[in-house]
Motif scaffolding. Structure first.
Motif, PDB file in Angstrom:
ATOM      1  N   TRP A   1       0.848  -1.178   0.000  1.00 34.66           N
ATOM      2  CA  TRP A   1       0.000   0.000   0.000  1.00 34.66           C
ATOM      3  C   TRP A   1       0.892   1.239   0.000  1.00 34.66           C
ATOM      4  O   TRP A   1       1.851   1.315   0.773  1.00 34.66           O
ATOM      5  CB  TRP A   1      -0.914   0.039   1.221  1.00 34.66           C
ATOM      6  N   TYR A   2       0.553   2.167  -0.872  1.00 36.23           N
ATOM      7  CA  TYR A   2       1.196   3.468  -0.921  1.00 36.23           C
ATOM      8  C   TYR A   2       0.124   4.521  -0.649  1.00 36.23           C
ATOM      9  O   TYR A   2      -1.065   4.253  -0.743  1.00 36.23           O
ATOM     10  CB  TYR A   2       1.799   3.743  -2.297  1.00 36.23           C
ATOM     11  N   ARG A   3       0.572   5.720  -0.354  1.00 40.48           N
ATOM     12  CA  ARG A   3      -0.377   6.822  -0.256  1.00 40.48           C
ATOM     13  C   ARG A   3       0.267   8.099  -0.792  1.00 40.48           C
ATOM     14  O   ARG A   3       1.490   8.251  -0.773  1.00 40.48           O
ATOM     15  CB  ARG A   3      -0.861   7.027   1.171  1.00 40.48           C
ATOM     16  N   GLN A   4      -0.592   8.982  -1.248  1.00 44.79           N
ATOM     17  CA  GLN A   4      -0.119  10.266  -1.741  1.00 44.79           C
ATOM     18  C   GLN A   4      -1.051  11.352  -1.241  1.00 44.79           C
ATOM     19  O   GLN A   4      -2.227  11.396  -1.613  1.00 44.79           O
ATOM     20  CB  GLN A   4      -0.054  10.284  -3.264  1.00 44.79           C
ATOM     21  N   ALA A   5      -0.503  12.203  -0.384  1.00 45.74           N
ATOM     22  CA  ALA A   5      -1.256  13.329   0.143  1.00 45.74           C
ATOM     23  C   ALA A   5      -1.154  14.497  -0.836  1.00 45.74           C
ATOM     24  O   ALA A   5      -0.202  14.567  -1.626  1.00 45.74           O
ATOM     25  CB  ALA A   5      -0.720  13.717   1.512  1.00 45.74           C
ATOM     26  N   PRO A   6      -2.089  15.421  -0.788  1.00 41.30           N
ATOM     27  CA  PRO A   6      -2.050  16.581  -1.695  1.00 41.30           C
ATOM     28  C   PRO A   6      -0.731  17.325  -1.596  1.00 41.30           C
ATOM     29  O   PRO A   6      -0.279  17.677  -0.492  1.00 41.30           O
ATOM     30  CB  PRO A   6      -3.208  17.442  -1.197  1.00 41.30           C
ATOM     31  N   GLY A   7      -0.088  17.546  -2.726  1.00 44.30           N
ATOM     32  CA  GLY A   7       1.150  18.298  -2.763  1.00 44.30           C
ATOM     33  C   GLY A   7       2.377  17.552  -2.292  1.00 44.30           C
ATOM     34  O   GLY A   7       3.457  18.145  -2.169  1.00 44.30           O
ATOM     35  N   LYS A   8       2.215  16.247  -2.036  1.00 40.48           N
ATOM     36  CA  LYS A   8       3.354  15.463  -1.546  1.00 40.48           C
ATOM     37  C   LYS A   8       3.632  14.292  -2.476  1.00 40.48           C
ATOM     38  O   LYS A   8       2.793  13.908  -3.294  1.00 40.48           O
ATOM     39  CB  LYS A   8       3.071  14.963  -0.130  1.00 40.48           C
TER      40      LYS A   8
END
Length: 113
Positions: free
Chosen positions: A34-41
């Protein structure tokens, strides 16, 4: 193809369980992630689990998130507890095969304060 589900809006301190299932039969899965991507990151690795069940987590998430898998169903799960607003992101599942890499479409998790 991978289909991720389980995202949504939750209050801080709450829990969510993400699922990611493969459509069709897939062989030779080395690990599920699992990966995640926050806004602007940038996208970051959240957790991984090998075919043998060995797990690994981002240091900041240990103790709150748990990854698991059902090999028979080619499905990976991410149990997320004690969620914080900083956990807000699009979460992506990833299957690392011996010959290819598969990505899910992402599921949005929003944690309100």
């Amino acid at each position: 193809q991978l289909q991720a589900s389980g995202g949504g809006l939750v209050q801080a301190g709450g829990s969510l369980r993400l699922s990611c299932a493969a459509s069709g039969r897939i062989f030779g899965i080395n690990s599920m992630r699992w990966y995640r991507q926050a806004p602007g990151k940038q996208r970051e690795l959240v957790a991984s689990i090998t075919s043998g069940g060995t797990t690994d987590y981002a240091d900041s998430l240990k103790g709150r998130f748990t990854i698991s898998r059902d090999n028979a169903k080619n499905t990976v799960y991410l149990q997320m507890n004690s969620l914080k607003p900083e956990d807000t992101a699009v979460y992506y599942c990833n299957f690392l095969l011996y010959t290819a890499t598969l990505w899910g479409q992402g599921t949005l998790v929003t944690v309100s304060s």
